[in-house]
Motif scaffolding. Structure first.
Motif, mmCIF file in Angstrom:
data_model
loop_
_atom_site.group_PDB
_atom_site.id
_atom_site.type_symbol
_atom_site.label_atom_id
_atom_site.label_comp_id
_atom_site.label_asym_id
_atom_site.label_seq_id
_atom_site.Cartn_x
_atom_site.Cartn_y
_atom_site.Cartn_z
ATOM 1 N N ALA A 72 -3.874 -1.699 -14.758
ATOM 2 C CA ALA A 72 -3.127 -0.833 -13.844
ATOM 3 C C ALA A 72 -1.760 -0.475 -14.418
ATOM 4 C CB ALA A 72 -2.960 -1.529 -12.496
ATOM 5 N N HIS A 122 -8.053 0.482 -14.260
ATOM 6 C CA HIS A 122 -8.119 0.600 -12.801
ATOM 7 C C HIS A 122 -7.806 2.024 -12.344
ATOM 8 C CE1 HIS A 122 -7.876 -0.255 -8.596
ATOM 9 N NE2 HIS A 122 -6.571 -0.054 -8.534
ATOM 10 N N SER A 373 -5.386 -4.420 -8.619
ATOM 11 C CA SER A 373 -6.079 -3.417 -7.808
ATOM 12 C C SER A 373 -5.528 -3.285 -6.394
ATOM 13 C CB SER A 373 -7.579 -3.755 -7.729
ATOM 14 O OG SER A 373 -7.769 -5.007 -7.086
#
Length: 711
Positions: A72, A122, A373
């Protein structure tokens, strides 16, 4: 040279597609795949040892799911800036995959198996846990590890009555269903999720919807397997068997076990009786025979025990403790058990007991979620503890187990949607399991409901829960309400359902057999509803409705909203104002800035302290209105006027100029007012010349008539 890549695609029917690829990454694993959707990339691998460790008589399967912070574009928190122990959300994903995979390996396969699933990239629009089961199964499909059937998992949501497969987190905020389903082509293997009081029929619809998509995912795995080239299943050393020993054990033990099981007895009494039969069976063998085949004797005794106990239920409709299949164990409850906590409840059902506490706090106590996430916080959370003494065992304590995380999460999901949105508190519920013989997680839901009601939390509706079981021999079946620990262990299904008088709030189901019919599931849900409502009635007999207010020793929380430009004044230089205010009033004050406003939470047990904080806030944010009259008190005398303080807002001072004291000319201020005098003034706004606020006493006095000039 880049190796050949094999790719298959799965159409989700809404413009999105999932791809499964293999041939490029992690080729030394027994099986490896990359699963993609949008910007999400998941690597799934599986490796199994070539031979089992000596003495192992179970499947040592490890499922590991990890989310990399780099996926991410983020750094891990903490001092070392490295991913460490798995988060609760990662543990829950591991459990979802493990529960589907574990029953599908051959019963005699005891070599170590490690499934690793990693989030490598992600996408905010994709919830990666819904793809973990697909990645695990696809990796197994490409390996030579023995595995009975391919599976997959999918999440289903529903917005405005329309089902959605694998919704985004934003879509889930609007959904009244969040369910994860795991299945093979032929049957459902696992269900887990939360719902906003849906019906049993709606739950079945959601499961069937997800199952159709799972079939497509399995078909894609089969195509990938065929294109890659299906490997020949490895040979492995099977368990030793001896039909003669089995026949001897069964002949000696079956009838005795059957007779013990059909009488109905308590857990320890029953265990002692079964142990006595086992000793009698072992006495039929010499020491030399036991030294060579003692493991087989134990194995066949367990097999005989399982068969006899199951047949008692199928033949007679009775259970180990003497109950009928639909009967709930005796229940008793008590609230306000612990005098110093904010809310407490004791729930006992048969030989299962949970003591729950509810603790109330401010937003500062919210549970912070920080994973690649998901980021956010929980203002309601539940922790579940399962100490060894609850089952009469002595074993080491090695931190919170995966099971404790999973059971706590289920109970949390069961209760959280029944906490009103306007509830100002952060709430932590803790369940201490004190006795366990069948579904301590459902006891946690019941105890948690009572503890919340005892704490004065105005729940939308109380929640109860029940665990259902199943025993079937293929032709006959029995659905069991409120299962025992033995029935969970020896049975074919563990189906936990929670809900209110209106509908289902959460569920968790594990199936241990292939081909469970929807008709059986439908009967289990209907039977669960009857049991759930029976248990709910027992809860309401103990406490019919939430206490009207929190306890005297519990903190009261008041919220106020102030304009953002006043936040600094309330905090003060270096936090001096708010710290001194908390110390003086015995309160906790939390300020959060939301949409350019300050949301203030005041937590305290002394009403006078809370009132003092409110008065201070009112004082700081006081803003007089043009033309309005206000009561003031003289706090300082000057040659040219008096400094007055608004009595409704202490600390707010303004100069009352000598010219505004009276209509008559005033030579000395003390001719009109003195220290401590209280009277009203009219607020005249900001003087355009001095740029200072202006008030007038004389403006509220009747103006004397003008004297006529004498000629």
């Amino acid at each position: 040279m880049i190796p050949q890549l094999f790719v298959e695609s799965i159409d989700l029917g809404d413009g999105r597609s999932i791809t499964i690829e293999t041939g490029r990454l992690a080729k030394q694993a027994d099986g490896s795949v990359v699963v993609r959707i949008g910007k999400t990339v998941i690597l799934g691998t599986v490796v199994s040892s070539r031979k089992a460790s000596p003495g192992i008589d179970f499947l040592p399967l490890t499922v590991d799911y990890r989310e990399k912070f780099a996926a991410a574009g983020r750094f891990p928190g903490g001092f070392f800036k490295r991913e460490a122990r798995p988060s609760d959300s990662e543990v829950l994903t591991m459990r979802l995959v493990d529960r589907v995979l574990r029953p599908l390996f051959p019963s005699d396969y005891h070599a170590e198996v490690q499934v690793m699933i990693q989030l490598m990239s992600h996408d905010e629009e994709v919830m990666p846990d819904a793809l973990a089961g697909l990645a695990a199964s696809a990796a197994l499909a490409l390996s030579d590890i023995p595995f009975e059937t391919l599976i997959s998992e999918a999440r289903v949501g529903r917005i405005d009555g329309k089902f959605i497969i694998n919704p985004s987190r934003a879509q889930l905020e609007l959904s009244d269903i969040d369910m994860m389903i795991g299945a093979s082509t032929d049957s459902i293997a696992m269900v887990e999720g939360e719902m906003k009081e849906i019906s049993e029929a709606e739950m079945l619809e959601a499961i069937k919807f997800a199952h159709e998509h799972i079939k497509n995912q399995i078909a894609a795995q089969e195509r990938l397997q065929a294109a890659f080239g299906k490997k020949e299943v490895r040979t492995y050393e099977t368990e030793k068997t001896d039909d003669a020993i089995y026949a001897k054990v069964k002949a000696a033990a079956y009838d005795k076990i059957y007779n013990i099981a059909k009488v109905g007895s308590a857990k320890h009494e029953r265990s002692a009786a079964f142990d006595a039969v086992k000793e009698e069976v072992k006495a039929l063998f010499t020491e030399e025979e036991l030294a060579e085949n003692g493991d087989l004797v134990s194995k066949y005794f367990y097999k005989t025990n399982k068969e006899a106990v199951r047949n008692v239920t199928l033949d007679l409709g009775t259970r180990l403790d003497g109950r009928k299949t639909t009967e709930i164990r005796p229940i008793w409850c008590e609230v306000d058990y612990l005098p110093s906590v904010h809310g407490s409840a004791l729930f006992t059902r048969g030989e299962t007991q949970a003591l729950a506490t509810a603790t109330l706090g401010t937003s500062r106590e919210a549970n912070q979620i920080d994973s690649p996430s998901e980021q956010g916080e929980e203002k309601f959370y539940l922790h579940y503890n399962f100490p060894p003494f609850s089952t009469g065992e002595a074993r080491p304590l090695r931190g919170t187990s995966r099971r404790e995380v999973g059971h706590g999460n289920l109970a949390q999901r069961a209760l959280k949607n029944m906490i009103p949105a306007e509830n100002p508190y952060t709430i932590r519920v803790v369940s201490e399991v004190l006795e366990s013989n069948g579904s301590s997680s459902m006891a946690t839901v019941c105890a948690g409901t009572l503890a919340l009601m005892d704490a004065g939390i105005q729940m939308i509706r109380p929640v109860s829960g029940i665990a259902m079981g199943l025993i079937t021999d293929g032709d006959r079946f029995a659905v069991l309400s409120d299962i025992l620990g033995d029935e969970d262990h020896l049975g074919d299904m563990d189906f936990k359902v929670t809900g209110t008088s209106v509908g289902i709030t959460a569920c968790q189901m594990d199936i241990k057999i292939d081909g469970l019919k929807y008709e059986i599931m439908e009967q289990a849900l209907a039977q669960a509803r009857d049991g759930r409502l029976h248990i709910l009635g027992k809860l309401l007999e103990t406490l019919a409705k939430p206490n009207a207010d929190v306890k005297a020793h519990s903190p009261k929380i008041i919220t106020r909203t102030i304009p953002g430009n006043f936040i600094g004044a309330l905090i003060g230089p270096g936090g001096k104002v708010i710290q001194e205010l908390q110390k003086a009033t015995g309160t906790t004050i939390v300020i959060n800035e939301v949409n350019d406003e300050g949301v203030i939470e005041i937590l305290g047990t002394d009403p006078a302290g809370i009132e003092a904080v409110l008065a201070k806030i009112k004082s700081i944010t006081f803003k007089p209105q043009m033309g309005e009259a206000y009561e003031v008190k003289v706090i300082k005398m000057l040659d040219f006027g008096a400094v007055v303080e608004y009595t409704s807002a202490p600390g707010n001072e303004v100069l009352l100029h000598v010219s505004e004291l009276a209509w008559e000319r005033t030579e000395n201020v003390t001719d009109v007012v003195n220290m401590g005098d209280v009277f009203e003034v009219k607020y005249l706004g900001v003087d355009p010349k001095t740029k200072k606020e202006k008030v007038s006493r004389k403006a509220l006095l009747q103006r004397p008539p003008r004297e006529e000039k004498k000629e």
